[in-house]
Design an enzyme around this catalytic site. Structure first.
Site, PDB file in Angstrom:
ATOM      1  N   THR A   1      33.740 -41.136  80.361  1.00 10.58           N
ATOM      2  CA  THR A   1      32.389 -40.617  80.199  1.00 10.58           C
ATOM      3  C   THR A   1      32.292 -39.621  79.046  1.00 10.58           C
ATOM      4  OG1 THR A   1      30.727 -39.252  81.304  1.00 10.58           O
ATOM      5  CG2 THR A   1      32.980 -38.879  81.958  1.00 10.58           C
ATOM      6  N   ASP A   2      31.091 -39.473  78.519  1.00 10.30           N
ATOM      7  CA  ASP A   2      30.873 -38.469  77.462  1.00 10.30           C
ATOM      8  C   ASP A   2      30.929 -37.040  78.014  1.00 10.30           C
ATOM      9  OD1 ASP A   2      28.462 -38.468  78.889  1.00 10.30           O
ATOM     10  OD2 ASP A   2      27.180 -38.705  77.127  1.00 10.30           O
ATOM     11  N   GLU A   3      30.856 -36.906  79.363  1.00  8.55           N
ATOM     12  CA  GLU A   3      30.798 -35.556  79.945  1.00  8.55           C
ATOM     13  C   GLU A   3      32.091 -34.782  79.730  1.00  8.55           C
ATOM     14  OE1 GLU A   3      29.069 -35.119  83.771  1.00  8.55           O
ATOM     15  OE2 GLU A   3      27.537 -36.631  83.399  1.00  8.55           O
TER      16      GLU A   3
ATOM     17  N   TYR B   1      33.423 -33.147  88.415  1.00  5.22           N
ATOM     18  CA  TYR B   1      33.434 -34.561  88.006  1.00  5.22           C
ATOM     19  C   TYR B   1      34.008 -34.716  86.602  1.00  5.22           C
ATOM     20  CZ  TYR B   1      31.721 -38.901  85.910  1.00  5.22           C
ATOM     21  OH  TYR B   1      31.649 -40.088  85.226  1.00  5.22           O
TER      22      TYR B   1
ATOM     23  N   LYS C   1      37.487 -36.513  85.253  1.00  4.49           N
ATOM     24  CA  LYS C   1      37.525 -37.630  84.291  1.00  4.49           C
ATOM     25  C   LYS C   1      38.343 -37.225  83.058  1.00  4.49           C
ATOM     26  CE  LYS C   1      35.733 -41.166  84.418  1.00  4.49           C
ATOM     27  NZ  LYS C   1      36.104 -42.493  85.020  1.00  4.49           N
TER      28      LYS C   1
ATOM     29  N   ASN D   1      25.011 -41.807  79.437  1.00  6.66           N
ATOM     30  CA  ASN D   1      24.341 -42.194  80.699  1.00  6.66           C
ATOM     31  C   ASN D   1      23.854 -43.637  80.662  1.00  6.66           C
ATOM     32  OD1 ASN D   1      24.176 -39.202  80.673  1.00  6.66           O
ATOM     33  ND2 ASN D   1      23.038 -39.557  82.586  1.00  6.66           N
TER      34      ASN D   1
END
Ligand code: NAD
Ligand code: DAU
Length: 351
Positions: free
Chosen positions: A132-134, A157, A161, A186
């Site tokens: 994910t980009d998060e 989260y 990741k 997203n």
């Protein structure tokens, strides 16, 4: 016949990926390994479950003996790893579930793959980790995440990741495991569990329930239609360079409140309701703890090196998505009541 393992194939992105793969590559056997948590739903795959190249295995990625048994049984040529706890709000209330599945589960898969593939040539096998980009943290008003942006995860989260990404890279660097990673923004589209913003808002509009917007609704996300993510995964799996990371994003930055208002307009029109009726349901609520302000992806590496580009515009994607949820009201009702679990637990009891 090649055989690949897709983990988390009963979830949102995983089910789109499995459907794509079993239809596009009939000569490849696809083994879908999923624990069927609240987010996993075999109903998502009922249109392809009869295909001869599709196999479902129920199980938990943290179970080492199960995973090595599956590698022995199927002699996988590739792994595409999506299984994860994926909802930020749940990671705030139950962080340890995220550490178990996202970190320990990923480490377990890497460890078994390393052992099972030790006699295989590097070019023969591939471990693809979907991330994910998060992991990159939160942006201010300007700037984009590139593949070289330092990691700065800020929720349980995203930290879990980020940790799994580091483990994937460590297994490549230390043991030579042939890996590839992508970090995507997203996703939206059909079959997304209605705890995430877009399906939740459509579900609540349909039921005339309040539309919860965190804080002032000013946080920005970069939205990508799920089918375009699936295309990116296909291209990266086949053409991505071993050891590399590719960012995937739609270049569609929107504030949450813009998204909610757009969904209200589209849904009012499609439901034949008076314009403005859904907007009256908007309710500003307490903000998410540690809420990241803005994510935005620079996907130029993927576009220039591997030739991927998104094919669905944001406007088309939102229309398609509202149509999907309005036409699949029974799916929405079943996943929100939890009935689907007992239905499929019955179907797969004794496996
Ligand atoms: P999801 O929550 O819809 O699905 C996750 C799936 O994993 C479910 O089917 C669940 O049953 C399964 N699962 C969970 N724990 C498991 C375990 N211990 N063992 C086996 N299976 C397990 O998630 P999603 O939104 O489809 O995301 C899939 C992947 O893509 C995740 O790794 C996520 O981090 C990543 N991702 C998601 C987005 C997004 O916008 N949704 C964006 C970028 C990356
Ligand atoms: O960026 C990729 C990530 O996108 C994925 O890695 C995650 O798995 C996925 O869940 C998603 O994370 P977000 O936290 O961005 O998605 P979510 O749909 O939960 O929230 C989107 C934005 O909307 C976020 O700023 C919080 C806000 N929000 C969310 C919900 C559920 C609301 O305002 N109200 C809500 O009820």
């Amino acid at each position: 016949m090649k055989t690949i393992l897709i983990t988390g194939g009963a979830g949102f992105i995983g089910s789109h990926l499995v459907r794509h793969w079993v239809q596009k590559y009939p000569e490849t056997k696809v083994v879908n390994l999923d624990k069927l948590t609240y987010a996993g739903n075999l109903e998502n795959l009922k249109d392809v479950e009869h295909l001869p190249n599709y196999v479902f295995e129920k199980g938990d990625i943290i179970d080492a003996s199960l995973i090595s048994g599956l590698f022995e049984k199927y002699n996988f040529d590739g792994v595409i790893h999506l299984a994860a706890e994926s909802h930020v709000d749940r990671s705030i209330s139950s962080p340890l579930d995220f550490i178990k599945t996202n970190i320990v589960g990923t480490a377990n898969l890497l460890n078994v793959a390393r052992d099972a593939w030790k006699e295989r040539a590097t070019g023969d096998v591939r471990f693809y980790h979907v991330s994910t980009d998060e992991v990159y943290g939160s942006l201010g008003a300007t700037g984009l995440f590139s593949e070289t942006t330092p990691y700065s995860p800020r929720s349980p989260y995203s930290a879990s990741k980020a940790s799994s990404d580091h483990l994937v890279r460590a297994y490549h660097h230390t043991y030579g495991l042939p890996v590839v990673i992508s970090n995507c923004s997203n996703n939206y589209g059909g079959y997304q569990f209605p705890e995430k913003l877009i399906p939740l808002i459509i579900h609540n509009i349909r039921n005339n329930k309040p539309l919860p917007v965190y804080g002032k609704g000013e946080n920005v996300r970069d939205w990508l239609y799920v089918g375009d993510h699936v295309q990116a995964i296909d291209i990266i799996f086949h053409k991505g360079t071993i050891g590399e990371t590719y960012n995937v994003g739609g270049n569609n930055e929107k504030q949450n409140i813009e998204i909610v208002r757009l969904l209200c307009r589209i849904a009012d029109r499609k439901l034949g309701r008076e314009e403005g009726s859904a907007e009256r349901l908007i309710t500003f609520v307490k903000d998410r703890a540690g809420h990241d302000l803005r994510y935005a992806i620079d996907s130029s590496k993927l576009q220039h090196e591997l030739g991927w580009k998104p094919s669905v515009t944001f406007e088309q994607g939102m229309e398609l998505t509202v149509d999907w949820y309005l036409n699949n009201g029974e799916w929405l009702s079943r996943v929100t009541s939890g009935d689907y679990q007992s239905y499929y637990e019955q179907m797969y009891s004794g496996r």
